[in-house]
Design a protein around this motif. Structure first.
Motif, PDB file in Angstrom:
ATOM      1  N   GLU A  89     -28.471  33.975  28.059  1.00 39.39           N
ATOM      2  CA  GLU A  89     -29.547  33.113  27.573  1.00 39.39           C
ATOM      3  C   GLU A  89     -28.998  32.271  26.431  1.00 39.39           C
ATOM      4  N   VAL A  90     -29.527  31.067  26.288  1.00 36.55           N
ATOM      5  CA  VAL A  90     -29.094  30.171  25.218  1.00 36.55           C
ATOM      6  C   VAL A  90     -30.259  29.902  24.273  1.00 36.55           C
ATOM      7  N   GLY A  91     -29.910  29.722  23.013  1.00 42.32           N
ATOM      8  CA  GLY A  91     -30.884  29.317  22.010  1.00 42.32           C
ATOM      9  C   GLY A  91     -30.205  28.380  21.029  1.00 42.32           C
ATOM     10  N   PHE A  92     -30.951  27.451  20.472  1.00 37.90           N
ATOM     11  CA  PHE A  92     -30.345  26.500  19.533  1.00 37.90           C
ATOM     12  C   PHE A  92     -31.382  26.016  18.542  1.00 37.90           C
ATOM     13  N   ARG A  93     -30.892  25.568  17.396  1.00 33.44           N
ATOM     14  CA  ARG A  93     -31.738  24.955  16.372  1.00 33.44           C
ATOM     15  C   ARG A  93     -30.894  23.970  15.588  1.00 33.44           C
ATOM     16  N   VAL A  94     -31.507  22.856  15.235  1.00 39.76           N
ATOM     17  CA  VAL A  94     -30.840  21.795  14.479  1.00 39.76           C
ATOM     18  C   VAL A  94     -31.626  21.575  13.196  1.00 39.76           C
ATOM     19  N   GLY A  95     -30.916  21.384  12.099  1.00 39.60           N
ATOM     20  CA  GLY A  95     -31.549  21.178  10.802  1.00 39.60           C
ATOM     21  C   GLY A  95     -32.433  19.939  10.764  1.00 39.60           C
ATOM     22  N   GLU A  96     -33.406  19.963   9.878  1.00 43.91           N
ATOM     23  CA  GLU A  96     -34.428  18.917   9.800  1.00 43.91           C
ATOM     24  C   GLU A  96     -33.856  17.517   9.669  1.00 43.91           C
ATOM     25  N   HIS A  97     -32.828  17.350   8.877  1.00 44.65           N
ATOM     26  CA  HIS A  97     -32.283  16.007   8.631  1.00 44.65           C
ATOM     27  C   HIS A  97     -31.364  15.521   9.751  1.00 44.65           C
ATOM     28  N   TYR A  98     -31.225  16.329  10.800  1.00 42.38           N
ATOM     29  CA  TYR A  98     -30.289  15.985  11.879  1.00 42.38           C
ATOM     30  C   TYR A  98     -30.968  15.856  13.234  1.00 42.38           C
ATOM     31  N   VAL A  99     -32.284  16.063  13.289  1.00 41.68           N
ATOM     32  CA  VAL A  99     -32.977  15.965  14.573  1.00 41.68           C
ATOM     33  C   VAL A  99     -33.044  14.512  15.029  1.00 41.68           C
ATOM     34  N   GLY A 100     -33.157  14.325  16.337  1.00 48.27           N
ATOM     35  CA  GLY A 100     -33.303  12.984  16.893  1.00 48.27           C
ATOM     36  C   GLY A 100     -32.009  12.208  16.983  1.00 48.27           C
ATOM     37  N   LYS A 101     -30.879  12.879  16.800  1.00 50.41           N
ATOM     38  CA  LYS A 101     -29.571  12.210  16.833  1.00 50.41           C
ATOM     39  C   LYS A 101     -28.710  12.675  18.004  1.00 50.41           C
ATOM     40  N   GLY A 102     -29.301  13.435  18.920  1.00 50.96           N
ATOM     41  CA  GLY A 102     -28.554  13.916  20.078  1.00 50.96           C
ATOM     42  C   GLY A 102     -27.649  15.100  19.786  1.00 50.96           C
ATOM     43  N   ILE A 103     -27.792  15.704  18.621  1.00 51.22           N
ATOM     44  CA  ILE A 103     -26.904  16.799  18.227  1.00 51.22           C
ATOM     45  C   ILE A 103     -27.090  18.019  19.115  1.00 51.22           C
TER      46      ILE A 103
END
Length: 171
Positions: A89-103
């Motif tokens: 299973e995969v899980g991921f999270r991106v920090g608030e200032h980095y969302v919406g950048k395709g990270i």
């Protein structure tokens, strides 16, 4: 933004703690809190060592997503590894200032290219987390269903949406 994924290491504890505490309020808008104790550095260090042990035991693989300067911008993990069936299973999270950048999408792509031993990888997100749904779909995950159980999270009624990625000759 150029990013890379790197396996979690003991030396990552302080920088990862800062990432988690800086993004706590943002993450808790989308996922349940990890609890007050998690955000006490001594407890965090214990949990960090537990993750490293779990990773050494091959039950899970934890990656940090870093930008070109080496700053942690997110996390992506492979958990619930079933070696005989070659499923995880995969899980991921991106920090608030980095969302919406395709990270997240880029990190998931890198993970699928790195973790070549799996025949299938499952993912799930909530019905209101459109960004995570798109991240998985953009990387070849197929929606396989929505749970019947409805639960309230942060004042909104949501369900889990389940996905699967299966290795083919094209991957």
């Amino acid at each position: 933004m150029e990013i890379s994924i790197n396996r979690l290491q003991e030396s990552d504890a302080e920088q990862l703690y800062k990432f988690e505490t800086d993004n706590r309020a943002f993450f808790e808008q989308m996922v349940p809190s990890r609890g007050e104790a998690y955000y006490q550095f001594e407890t965090f260090k214990v949990r960090h060592r537990e993750l490293l042990t779990e990773q050494d035991d091959t039950n899970s693989r934890f990656y940090l997503i870093r930008d070109e300067r080496g700053t942690i911008v997110g996390r992506i993990n492979v958990v619930a590894i079933d070696e005989p069936k070659r499923v995880a299973e995969v899980g991921f999270r991106v920090g608030e200032h980095y969302v919406g950048k395709g990270i997240a999408s880029n990190a998931l792509k890198q993970l699928l290219e790195t973790e070549t031993g799996f025949q299938a990888i499952k993912g799930k997100t909530t019905s209101n987390n459109i960004a995570s749904q798109k991240t998985m779909e953009n990387n070849g995950f197929k929606k396989v269903g929505t749970s019947e159980e409805v639960f309230e999270f942060n004042g909104e009624k949501v369900m889990f949406v389940h996905y699967i990625w299966e290795r083919t000759g094209n991957h």
